[in-house]
Design a protein around this motif. Structure first.
Motif, mmCIF file in Angstrom:
data_model
loop_
_atom_site.group_PDB
_atom_site.id
_atom_site.type_symbol
_atom_site.label_atom_id
_atom_site.label_comp_id
_atom_site.label_asym_id
_atom_site.label_seq_id
_atom_site.Cartn_x
_atom_site.Cartn_y
_atom_site.Cartn_z
ATOM 1 N N UNK A 127 38.873 37.485 33.011
ATOM 2 C CA UNK A 127 37.592 36.883 32.634
ATOM 3 C C UNK A 127 37.336 35.685 33.538
ATOM 4 N N UNK A 128 36.083 35.485 33.931
ATOM 5 C CA UNK A 128 35.728 34.352 34.794
ATOM 6 C C UNK A 128 34.458 33.688 34.274
ATOM 7 N N UNK A 129 34.388 32.375 34.443
ATOM 8 C CA UNK A 129 33.225 31.609 33.989
ATOM 9 C C UNK A 129 32.499 31.039 35.203
ATOM 10 N N UNK A 161 37.971 46.559 39.564
ATOM 11 C CA UNK A 161 38.223 45.249 40.172
ATOM 12 C C UNK A 161 37.004 44.823 40.976
ATOM 13 N N UNK A 162 36.678 43.540 40.916
ATOM 14 C CA UNK A 162 35.526 42.998 41.652
ATOM 15 C C UNK A 162 35.905 41.658 42.264
ATOM 16 N N UNK A 163 35.083 41.193 43.198
ATOM 17 C CA UNK A 163 35.223 39.841 43.724
ATOM 18 C C UNK A 163 33.954 39.055 43.398
ATOM 19 N N UNK A 167 36.913 34.732 44.311
ATOM 20 C CA UNK A 167 37.905 35.003 43.267
ATOM 21 C C UNK A 167 37.930 36.502 42.961
ATOM 22 N N UNK A 168 39.127 37.063 42.882
ATOM 23 C CA UNK A 168 39.285 38.458 42.450
ATOM 24 C C UNK A 168 39.279 38.516 40.936
ATOM 25 N N UNK A 169 38.640 39.540 40.410
ATOM 26 C CA UNK A 169 38.550 39.741 38.961
ATOM 27 C C UNK A 169 38.994 41.168 38.669
#
Length: 323
Positions: free
Chosen positions: A299-301, A282-284, A292-294
């Motif tokens: 997936x994040x753009x 997990x990352x921010x 945003x937590x990931x």
């Protein structure tokens, strides 16, 4: 007045597949009533399957709407010149409870002529594999169209295919024209051109619950094969901590391996959006205005216009993708 862009997350588009399973629900936390979830489309601009924003002030807007509104601010100047209001990549997670069909994809030229579509160059990153699971990639011997067609006709295609036993972290680059299939027991992340064009050449004589076989595309496929392709599909990469380690660079995308266990300041110098696919931990993602937590399976753009951000984690593995 336009709202300011920020790191964007999207609602997964889940696909029921004859070969799909339960791992996307259980291991990647994708709730669904579908019986056999084979694919989760994380970021998609495929016609009829456009991703919808799930976070922040732009929640509910489609990727298509964002492209119309923000243009190069979202995807980068060079990408907007090349692709216009068409997002160039499709990001997926795939769970194969059973073997997928043996297939290949056409190149840009064939796909444009036949289907008004991009071709489908792709890569796979294995996230989990049951013991003894395989991927099929390429042939296990020199191949000609005549030899291939003979084996196809005699139903001995599997005799000439290359089976690789795989484990978590194994990575493959699947160029257009290369025969391939995901084997039973494999869950992976797939990065590909925006295209849903697949030529299925063999489906294990499988039938659906109505007793029907799925359509094969052998007439189309024979022109799409590249029988002279080198055996260069296995990807080796470094795993240096807290730095972007290149995995695949091709005209359609670049993918890096990024293992994080601290705060990393990032600056986007690529004139492109950046996508982060979390494959472990997990990352921010932190900007001046947003956090945003990931988590694993998300997936994040990062829009092209958002130049500076931080990634912070005690332990996470990310795929970093841009064009």
């Amino acid at each position: 007045m336009k709202d300011k862009l920020y790191p964007l997350m999207f609602k997964p588009i889940l696909k029921d597949k004859i070969w799909g399973g339960q791992k996307l629900k259980t291991l990647l936390n994708k709730p669904s009533d579908l019986p056999n979830v084979g694919e989760s489309w994380e970021i998609s601009d495929v016609e009829g399957d456009t991703s919808i924003v799930s976070n922040g002030i732009l929640k509910g807007q489609s990727l298509k709407q964002l492209l119309r509104t923000y243009k190069d601010e979202l995807i980068g100047t060079k990408n907007f010149k090349q692709f216009g209001e068409k997002f160039p990549l499709l990001i997926k997670f795939i769970d194969a409870r059973e073997d997928l069909s043996i297939q290949l994809h056409p190149n840009d030229e064939l796909a444009a002529k036949r289907h008004n579509s991009f071709g489908k160059t792709e890569m796979w990153y294995v996230m989990q594999a049951d013991e003894g699971s395989n991927l099929i990639v390429g042939f296990n011997q020199d191949m000609t169209p005549d030899k291939y067609l003979k084996h196809l006709e005699e139903k001995t295609l599997t005799d000439i295919l290359n089976f690789d036993q795989v484990k978590s972290g194994d990575t493959y680059f699947i160029e257009v024209g290369r025969v391939h299939a995901i084997g039973a027991g494999v869950m992976l992340a797939e990065i590909q051109q925006t295209s849903d064009i697949t030529y299925r050449v063999y489906d294990w004589d499988r039938v659906d619950d109505q007793g029907n076989e799925r359509e094969l595309h052998n007439d189309l496929a024979i022109d799409a094969f590249d029988f002279n392709m080198p055996d260069n599909f296995r990807v080796s990469y470094d795993e240096e901590l807290n730095t972007s380690n290149n995995m695949v660079s091709c005209p359609y995308f670049t993918t890096n391996y990024l293992q994080v266990n601290q705060n990393i300041k990032k600056r986007n110098t690529f004139d492109s959006f950046i996508i982060y696919v979390c494959v472990e931990g997990e990352a921010k993602i932190v900007t001046d205005t947003h956090q945003e937590s990931l988590k694993k399976g998300q997936t994040i753009l990062i829009p092209a216009g958002l130049k500076d951000f931080e990634i912070t984690s005690e332990k996470a593995t990310l795929l970093e993708v841009y064009v």
